[in-house]
Every structure is written in C-alpha cells, then in structure tokens.
Design a protein around this motif. Structure first.
Motif: not given
Ligand code: SF4
Length: 168
Positions: A28, A30-32, A35, A41, A69-70, A99, A126
């Motif tokens: 992933c 997006h690195a919210c 998370c 990730w 996920g991810g 995401g 998120f």
C-alpha cells in the motif's frame, strides 16, 4: 499470476455482512496516518501465492469474500482474476477495500476491470480526523460502501444499503 499474500482469514464478521473469508494482501502506498496495518505496506511482505492456489484455499471455506490489505488495487490484475473466479465458479459475492476513491478506480484502465466482479467497494483513504467507531465496516466517515453494480448503471456513486436486522 501471483498475489503477494499476507493471510486468509475465515469466519470473520468485520469486513462486510455475514461470515466471510477475508484475503489480506501486501502493498500500500496511501500511507494514511493512523493506519491499523502499516506492516502490510511493503510490497514484499507476506508471500507470493498463485491466484489458483489462493482460489483453492478460498474454495475450501464458506461465505462471501472480502479483499483487503494493504490495498488490493495495487495488484488489480491478479485480484480481478481471483474475483472473476469467485463469482463465476463459487457464486459468492466479493467486497474490496481500497484507499482509492471509486472515481479513481473507474478512471484507471487496470483497476476498473475488477469492478464488474465486485458487489461493494469500500473506498477512500482512512482519515483519522474523520474516524468514527459507530460506522459499520469502515473506519472514517469519508469512506463509503459503494454499491458497485448500481453505481456503474447509474453513472454516479450509489451507496450500498445494508439492513442489519434479521430477515424473517
Ligand atoms: S489505504 Fe488502508 S492499508 Fe493503505 S495506508 Fe490507508 S488505511 Fe492503511
């Protein structure tokens, strides 16, 4: 074709209605902030498993299926093939967490190929400031349960209406 797989969880009730089989993948970007699964990730987390083997494992379980996920959309080609087989051979429905927003998925030539096989896309990143513990099946208020087939037909996002009351 392979999926970078973290794990398959049977009999979960948190990733959609009913008892479900959830497929958690790696990767992933997006690195919210906030998370819950940052260990997923890296795209090298977990193990590479063929789509056929993931399908066989799912076929041994019961219930509808959720991709999480991810972010499965980073492996859209493999998950599209998996979703196609789950719907056509097992006759089960598929939910997918991502995401990306529904419009971003629709605009991408690879990601949008998964849409015909999805019942619901839980979309968007998120956002910690919009976190709400009362929401069903999602973490923050910006995220939607997109009724994918109704949305494709209508040409705009139609949210999935879920009635948690038992049916008699
Ligand atoms: S999209 Fe999901 S997995 Fe990816 S950083 Fe955001 S909350 Fe975490």
């Amino acid at each position: 074709m392979e999926i970078q797989l973290i794990r398959i969880v049977e009999d979960t009730t948190v990733d959609g209605p009913g008892w479900r089989t959830s497929v958690y993948c790696a990767g992933c970007r997006h690195a919210c902030p906030g998370c819950h699964n940052p260990e997923t990730w890296p795209f090298t987390a977990g193990e590479a498993v063929s789509v056929a083997d993931v399908f066989d494992r799912i076929a041994q379980t019961e219930g509808n299926v959720t991709f999480s996920g991810g972010d499965p959309m980073y492996q859209a080609e493999a998950f599209t093939e998996l979703a196609r087989r789950i719907t056509s051979e097992l006759h089960r429905t598929v939910w997918c967490y991502t995401g990306f927003t529904f419009d971003e998925v629709l605009a991408d030539a690879t990601m949008r190929r998964m849409l015909p096989y999805l019942e619901v896309l839980v979309d968007g990143p998120f956002i910690a400031a919009e976190r709400d513990l009362d929401l069903m099946f999602r973490g923050s208020r910006n995220q939607r349960l997109v009724d994918v087939q109704a949305s494709l037909k209508a040409g705009h996002v139609v949210e999935f209406e879920w009635d948690p009351r038992p049916k008699f």
